[in-house]
Design an enzyme around this catalytic site. Structure first.
Site, PDB file in Angstrom:
ATOM      1  CG  ASP A  72      -6.916  -3.217  -3.678  1.00  0.00           C
ATOM      2  OD1 ASP A  72      -7.631  -2.282  -3.180  1.00  0.00           O
ATOM      3  OD2 ASP A  72      -5.667  -3.187  -3.370  1.00  0.00           O
TER       4      ASP A  72
ATOM      5  CG  HIS B 299      -5.807  -2.422  -0.092  1.00  0.00           C
ATOM      6  ND1 HIS B 299      -4.966  -2.293  -0.951  1.00  0.00           N
ATOM      7  CD2 HIS B 299      -5.339  -1.858   1.199  1.00  0.00           C
ATOM      8  CE1 HIS B 299      -4.098  -1.580  -0.503  1.00  0.00           C
ATOM      9  NE2 HIS B 299      -4.278  -0.914   0.615  1.00  0.00           N
TER      10      HIS B 299
ATOM     11  CB  SER C  70      -1.110  -0.131   1.263  1.00  0.00           C
ATOM     12  OG  SER C  70      -2.075   0.892   0.792  1.00  0.00           O
TER      13      SER C  70
END
Length: 704
Positions: A266, A299, A167
């Site tokens: 995601d 995610h 991320s």
């Protein structure tokens, strides 16, 4: 709540709330946990916290995998890791990242440094970038051996430095490797590879399936404005939009290899990961890049749920990336994109790019090794240019496998990581394993024992005994490695056999015949338990000494042959006999090519070079009977010879089978061929139907 009595200046729900008095309330983020300097009880990984800089305050948590007597001086790849959390939440000391890195380090077997960078909004960007660069410089400075961190100095391989993150951490990875392309790290250290998992990128224009409506009010837009309000061009700043105005050329990125990971569900970031992969692929950068997609996950699923099958698949993919297994085959799983490097091996394939959709959990290997060997020849040579790992003088190297330095040190480039045994049963197979010492003196010989799951019904059952010798050209791999541990866990559970996997000494530190002597000593040790005088309870209580088999693959299959020859002229302890042997893709060679082997370049072929490397002083070279069984001596046992149709050494396996069959020996010999597979395919991918067929055939051979 009490916290809401203060006036709120800004909030991004459900993550963070900023009050007008400057205080910050983080609504998400895992609790801090201490390190485990005395080894984590589940993984055996040790960890400790260190200070990199006092002002600004930069720290990190270091992770060291469990080391054995065999591996305590092993140089490990180094991973510098940057956690996610949108630059404003989470920590290298948080429970979620501590658990994730404990698991990752134990499975992949590298040394990791998880960086505790400063968070926004107390410390706005570029603070996190500066802290992360300072951490990279600190790691690199340890390569001179003059600093204070013994784990890095004693166990770190500064020729194999990787950086990775998820991320926001994936965004940091990009910015660090961009900076490394224009600024040198201390001591000339280079970054070998990087991986970005679900990386945080954005821009003022929607991309792909991103909604155009409300784009400026999206979460990623709000996060960037919170963490870097002064950034030139806002969300088009090159640090978050690598194609933004004034963005530097991507051709100068400071690494050789890159892995980008995305998740199909995601919704927030997946499109940006694919976008980043595409712009990198088209940028003119000369490195290798690959995209790995898991379609049915969200995610950072691999961090939240490390026990899921897809999370385990990601760990395996990362391990193959770190240890450069792509040389043997590019792994494509669940819709990965594939690109090939633009080099001599795959000339003309740089533009080859397509998407493959496969059934879940299936893996497709595109094997390149045979093409490389057939189209050109390997050589032991002086390296043309040295990376950091070769700042010491290199007299010989056998690429891409091993490098030997003039000071006698050895760098193995293709080993899989060492993993601990599972004495309390492997969770997938129920097989128990443990490491034992066969000879604690000189030479030191050890082994890993495997016992199938026993029930009250069969706990006293006497099982066939298999003494197994791993492959690896006599100079790579280990009985304790993840590759062979997984293979033998599966084999033992399916065939229901008690197995001893021998950890023999490797060349060039211990040239042949050291491996042969170690394996004979292991056989003698096993045989000595037949009268109940040994110390190993599994062998005494569960071993059937009327059914002893020996087996191995590649170089290990060569050892099988030589052990059988020796057993024909020397007695094993207590009159024990070897009932049978199996040789999978055996390593044999000679000075003359046979069958379909090319005559041109035969003396520069891979097996030829291997033998001269591991046994340079042997009489007759590659015509020595230990590698050419048409020399003096002949097998004296029932044998199963397995070959693979696409294997470079297939002809040698068939040749060996024919030679034994015609020798006049009265035993039984059988040939088992899988036409469409390559060298040791059954070990690299145990879930294929052909690998399962080999296991079944082995079971019928042992229990016939």
């Amino acid at each position: 709540m009490t916290s809401t009595t203060k006036e709120v200046d800004l909030e991004i729900l459900p993550f963070i709330r900023v009050y007008k008095d400057g205080s910050v309330e983080r609504l998400e983020g895992s609790p801090f946990v201490p390190p485990t300097p005395d080894q984590d009880p589940e993984t055996g990984v040790s960890s400790k916290d260190i200070t990199i800089s006092e002002n600004p305050s930069v720290s990190a948590r270091l992770y060291l995998p469990k080391l054995t007597d065999h591996t305590q001086n092993q140089k490990l790849p180094i991973l510098v890791y940057f956690h996610g959390g949108a630059f404003c939440i989470e920590s290298a000391f948080g429970s979620i990242y501590h658990r994730y890195l404990n698991n990752l380090v134990s499975q992949v077997h590298f040394l990791a440094i998880s960086v505790e960078y400063r968070l926004a909004p107390e410390h706005l960007l570029p603070a996190a970038y500066e802290d992360s660069w300072a951490a990279l410089q600190w790691v690199a400075s340890q390569s001179a051996g003059n600093d204070k961190e013994p784990w890095l100095i004693n166990n770190g391989d500064f020729g194999r430095i990787f950086i990775g993150g998820d991320s926001a951490g994936g965004n940091i990875v990009h910015n660090m490797v961009m900076r490394a392309g224009v600024e040198s790290l201390p001591c000339g250290v280079k970054i070998l590879g990087v991986y970005l998992v679900h990386p945080h990128f954005f821009s003022s224009q929607a991309y792909g399936s991103e909604s155009k409506e409300g784009h400026e009010k999206s979460l990623l837009y709000a996060v960037w404005d919170l963490v870097y309000p002064s950034a030139t061009s806002g969300v088009d700043n090159p640090m978050v939009n690598p194609e933004g105005p004034g963005a530097p050329s991507l051709t100068g990125i400071g690494c050789d290899r890159m892995l980008v990971c995305v998740a199909g569900k995601d919704e927030m970031i997946k499109e940006r990961g694919v976008w980043y992969f595409e712009i990198m692929r088209k940028s003119g950068w000369k490195g290798e890049i690959e995209l790995f997609e898991v379609e049915e996950e969200g995610h950072i699923f691999h961090i939240f749920n490390i026990e899921s099958e897809n999370a385990k698949a990601m760990v395996k993919r990362l391990a193959s990336f770190i240890f450069n297994e792509r040389f043997f085959g590019i792994i494509v799983s669940q819709g990965c994109y594939v690109t090939f490097p633009n080099n001599g091996l795959t000339k003309g394939c740089n533009d080859f790019h397509h998407k493959l959709t496969l059934q879940a959990h299936k893996v497709f290997y595109i094997f390149l090794l045979q093409a490389h060997v057939n189209s050109s020849t390997f050589s032991l040579s002086q390296p043309k240019a040295a990376m950091t790992s070769t700042t010491k003088e290199v007299p010989i190297e056998l690429l891409p496998f091993i490098r030997v330095y003039k000071d006698g040190s050895v760098e193995r480039l293709e080993d899989t990581p060492i993993v601990p045994p599972s004495p309390d049963q492997d969770p997938e197979t129920g097989v128990s394993s443990k490491d034992i010492t066969i000879n604690s003196e000189n030479p030191s010989i050890s082994a890993r024992l495997y016992l199938p799951k026993l029930t009250a019904h069969n706990q006293n059952q006497k099982l066939p005994i298999l003494v197994y010798f791993h492959g690896g050209g006599f100079f790579l791999e280990s009985a304790l490695s993840s590759l062979y541990h997984r293979h033998l866990n599966n084999l033992v559970s399916q065939v229901h056999v008690l197995t001893i996997s021998v950890e023999y000494r490797l060349a060039p530190e211990h040239l042949l015949p050291a491996a042969y002597e170690d394996c004979w000593a292991a056989l003698q040790w096993v045989a000595s338990h037949s009268v109940g005088n040994g110390k190993e309870s599994w062998l005494i209580n569960n071993g059937d000494y009327e059914r002893i088999f020996i087996g191995g693959d590649s170089a290990g299959a060569n050892i099988v042959h030589n052990m059988a020859i020796r057993a024909g002229v020397e007695s094993l302890h207590c009159g024990v006999k070897i009932l049978g042997a199996y040789s999978q893709h055996p390593y044999f060679w000679s000075s003359k090519p046979i069958r379909a082997e090319p005559k041109e370049g035969h003396k520069k072929s891979l097996p030829y070079l291997f033998w001269n490397f591991v046994y340079p002083s042997v009489t007759s070279g590659v015509d020595n009977p230990m590698v050419n069984p048409e020399g003096p001596g002949a097998p004296s046992l029932a044998g199963l010879v397995c070959v693979a149709g696409k294997d470079l050494m297939k002809d040698r396996g068939v040749w060996y089978f024919e030679m034994v069959r015609k020798s006049g020996w009265k035993g039984e010999v059988e040939l088992f061929e899988v036409e469409e597979e390559d060298h040791i395919f059954h070990i690299r991918n145990i879930e294929t139907q052909n690998a399962k067929a080999m296991v079944k055939h082995l079971a019928s051979f042992i229990f016939e």
